[in-house]
Design a protein around this motif. Structure first.
Motif, PDB file in Angstrom:
ATOM      1  N   MET A   1       8.768  13.117  21.886  1.00  0.00           N
ATOM      2  CA  MET A   1       8.356  13.658  20.584  1.00  0.00           C
ATOM      3  C   MET A   1       6.912  14.124  20.652  1.00  0.00           C
ATOM      4  N   THR A   2       6.668  15.378  20.284  1.00  0.00           N
ATOM      5  CA  THR A   2       5.304  15.867  20.210  1.00  0.00           C
ATOM      6  C   THR A   2       4.622  15.285  18.972  1.00  0.00           C
ATOM      7  N   VAL A   3       3.297  15.283  18.992  1.00  0.00           N
ATOM      8  CA  VAL A   3       2.545  14.731  17.862  1.00  0.00           C
ATOM      9  C   VAL A   3       2.306  15.839  16.847  1.00  0.00           C
ATOM     10  N   PRO A   4       2.922  15.751  15.688  1.00  0.00           N
ATOM     11  CA  PRO A   4       2.735  16.795  14.673  1.00  0.00           C
ATOM     12  C   PRO A   4       1.367  16.677  14.015  1.00  0.00           C
ATOM     13  N   SER A   5       0.882  17.789  13.519  1.00  0.00           N
ATOM     14  CA  SER A   5      -0.413  17.818  12.840  1.00  0.00           C
ATOM     15  C   SER A   5      -0.210  18.259  11.390  1.00  0.00           C
ATOM     16  N   PHE A   6      -0.631  17.409  10.467  1.00  0.00           N
ATOM     17  CA  PHE A   6      -0.481  17.691   9.042  1.00  0.00           C
ATOM     18  C   PHE A   6      -1.839  18.010   8.430  1.00  0.00           C
ATOM     19  N   THR A   7      -1.886  19.016   7.588  1.00  0.00           N
ATOM     20  CA  THR A   7      -3.130  19.413   6.947  1.00  0.00           C
ATOM     21  C   THR A   7      -3.431  18.506   5.757  1.00  0.00           C
ATOM     22  N   VAL A   8      -4.688  18.547   5.331  1.00  0.00           N
ATOM     23  CA  VAL A   8      -5.090  17.737   4.171  1.00  0.00           C
ATOM     24  C   VAL A   8      -4.298  18.119   2.920  1.00  0.00           C
ATOM     25  N   PRO A   9      -4.133  19.411   2.606  1.00  0.00           N
ATOM     26  CA  PRO A   9      -3.324  19.747   1.421  1.00  0.00           C
ATOM     27  C   PRO A   9      -1.909  19.182   1.483  1.00  0.00           C
ATOM     28  N   SER A  10      -1.297  19.179   2.675  1.00  0.00           N
ATOM     29  CA  SER A  10       0.062  18.647   2.780  1.00  0.00           C
ATOM     30  C   SER A  10       0.095  17.159   2.502  1.00  0.00           C
ATOM     31  N   LEU A  11      -0.996  16.452   2.812  1.00  0.00           N
ATOM     32  CA  LEU A  11      -1.032  15.014   2.577  1.00  0.00           C
ATOM     33  C   LEU A  11      -1.094  14.681   1.093  1.00  0.00           C
ATOM     34  N   PHE A  12      -1.562  15.618   0.276  1.00  0.00           N
ATOM     35  CA  PHE A  12      -1.556  15.401  -1.170  1.00  0.00           C
ATOM     36  C   PHE A  12      -0.127  15.392  -1.715  1.00  0.00           C
ATOM     37  N   LEU A  13       0.812  15.899  -0.930  1.00  0.00           N
ATOM     38  CA  LEU A  13       2.228  15.792  -1.273  1.00  0.00           C
ATOM     39  C   LEU A  13       2.880  14.626  -0.540  1.00  0.00           C
ATOM     40  N   ALA A  14       2.510  14.446   0.725  1.00  0.00           N
ATOM     41  CA  ALA A  14       3.156  13.413   1.535  1.00  0.00           C
ATOM     42  C   ALA A  14       2.812  12.006   1.050  1.00  0.00           C
ATOM     43  N   ALA A  15       1.566  11.794   0.650  1.00  0.00           N
ATOM     44  CA  ALA A  15       1.159  10.445   0.241  1.00  0.00           C
ATOM     45  C   ALA A  15       1.917   9.960  -0.996  1.00  0.00           C
ATOM     46  N   PRO A  16       1.952  10.750  -2.082  1.00  0.00           N
ATOM     47  CA  PRO A  16       2.712  10.255  -3.246  1.00  0.00           C
ATOM     48  C   PRO A  16       4.208  10.158  -2.988  1.00  0.00           C
ATOM     49  N   LEU A  17       4.777  11.046  -2.164  1.00  0.00           N
ATOM     50  CA  LEU A  17       6.198  10.946  -1.842  1.00  0.00           C
ATOM     51  C   LEU A  17       6.480   9.643  -1.097  1.00  0.00           C
ATOM     52  N   THR A  18       5.628   9.319  -0.119  1.00  0.00           N
ATOM     53  CA  THR A  18       5.814   8.081   0.634  1.00  0.00           C
ATOM     54  C   THR A  18       5.666   6.860  -0.266  1.00  0.00           C
ATOM     55  N   ALA A  19       4.662   6.884  -1.136  1.00  0.00           N
ATOM     56  CA  ALA A  19       4.470   5.763  -2.056  1.00  0.00           C
ATOM     57  C   ALA A  19       5.652   5.615  -2.997  1.00  0.00           C
ATOM     58  N   TYR A  20       6.185   6.740  -3.456  1.00  0.00           N
ATOM     59  CA  TYR A  20       7.357   6.694  -4.339  1.00  0.00           C
ATOM     60  C   TYR A  20       8.545   6.073  -3.614  1.00  0.00           C
ATOM     61  N   LEU A  21       8.800   6.503  -2.384  1.00  0.00           N
ATOM     62  CA  LEU A  21       9.937   5.991  -1.632  1.00  0.00           C
ATOM     63  C   LEU A  21       9.796   4.502  -1.334  1.00  0.00           C
ATOM     64  N   ALA A  22       8.568   4.063  -1.050  1.00  0.00           N
ATOM     65  CA  ALA A  22       8.351   2.676  -0.639  1.00  0.00           C
ATOM     66  C   ALA A  22       8.296   1.703  -1.802  1.00  0.00           C
ATOM     67  N   PHE A  23       7.755   2.137  -2.946  1.00  0.00           N
ATOM     68  CA  PHE A  23       7.479   1.187  -4.020  1.00  0.00           C
ATOM     69  C   PHE A  23       8.202   1.493  -5.336  1.00  0.00           C
ATOM     70  N   VAL A  24       8.319   2.758  -5.697  1.00  0.00           N
ATOM     71  CA  VAL A  24       8.907   3.110  -6.990  1.00  0.00           C
ATOM     72  C   VAL A  24      10.419   3.213  -6.896  1.00  0.00           C
ATOM     73  N   SER A  25      10.909   3.909  -5.886  1.00  0.00           N
ATOM     74  CA  SER A  25      12.346   4.154  -5.763  1.00  0.00           C
ATOM     75  C   SER A  25      13.180   2.875  -5.713  1.00  0.00           C
ATOM     76  N   PRO A  26      12.759   1.833  -4.962  1.00  0.00           N
ATOM     77  CA  PRO A  26      13.577   0.608  -4.949  1.00  0.00           C
ATOM     78  C   PRO A  26      13.715  -0.025  -6.335  1.00  0.00           C
TER      79      PRO A  26
END
Length: 244
Positions: A1-26
């Motif tokens: 697996m190559t190491v993907p590179s994510f931009t700062v703007p994309s992290l403003f979407l990735a961070a809340p999505l991850t938090a939602y999946l980990a804590f809110v969705s359950p």
């Protein structure tokens, strides 16, 4: 697996999505399932509405995932496992194992149905089992949606974020992604979550072995179809009618 590179703007979407999946969705999923279980007796459209809500939600995750990739030139669909597997030998072996497992599970399910015994684990998802043709069609759509969307997001995106953003080893990132996947099935209770953990481990192993989500998606869809569509719902006793 190559190491993907994510931009700062994309992290403003990735961070809340991850938090939602980990804590809110359950927590939200448990509330929605409990409400569905209460309403199914008196509301014939309750399951259809629930399926439509969950199908829409999971495809919204895919839309956010697509935006994350669009904002990250250094990450592509292949970094999320959306590619053809290279080692066809591994694919053939795993496909054979998948077929044997599904066949064995189907035989057990058929035997339990014929003997009138309760299907093991059915109580964890009893409110989701369809009883009408309309509900069965929605169950098929739900199974396909879960197989595609959950693998792309829980397996593909979360592992890529763990490797590319947190700098984790792929195995560690996969373990954390699996933990979030299992938490997303909190509504099934601890026994159900244990079964989900075993299946999720199997899906993860297939992904890491082939660097492709093709087999995990197919396996996930088929298992959900068997669990939702091919599993007969528990017998509903009429009010005032003694059980036999």
């Amino acid at each position: 697996m190559t190491v993907p590179s994510f931009t700062v703007p994309s992290l403003f979407l990735a961070a809340p999505l991850t938090a939602y999946l980990a804590f809110v969705s359950p927590w939200l999923g448990r509330r929605q399932y409990d409400r569905l279980a209460r309403r199914r007796v008196g509301d014939p459209r309750a399951l259809v509405r629930a399926y439509r809500l969950w199908i829409g939600e999971e495809w919204a995750w895919i839309a956010v995932t697509a935006l994350i990739l669009a904002l990250s030139p250094g990450a592509g669909p292949h970094d999320l496992g959306l590619t053809r597997p290279d080692d066809l030998g591994k694919v053939a072996a795993m496909a054979g194992g998948l077929g044997c497992a599904l066949l064995a599970g189907s035989l057990v399910l058929r035997q339990a149905t014929r003997s009138g015994r309760a299907v093991r684990g059915q109580e964890a998802v009893a409110a989701l089992l369809p009883r009408t043709s309309t509900e069965r069609r929605h169950a098929v759509a739900m199974a396909v949606t879960a197989g595609v969307c959950e693998e792309v997001v829980y397996r593909g995106l979360l592992i890529a974020l763990g490797v590319g953003v947190l700098g984790l080893n792929q195995a560690v990132a996969a373990f954390l992604a699996l933990a979030v996947f299992v938490a997303g099935h909190f509504y099934q209770g601890w026994k159900g979550m244990a079964a989900v953990a075993l299946l999720g481990f199997w899906f993860t192993a297939m992904y890491l072995a082939t660097d492709s989500l093709l087999l995990p998606i197919v396996a996930h869809v088929l298992i959900d179809l068997r669990g939702l569509v091919l599993t007969p719902p528990p017998v509903q006793e009429k009010v005032g009618e003694p059980s036999r």
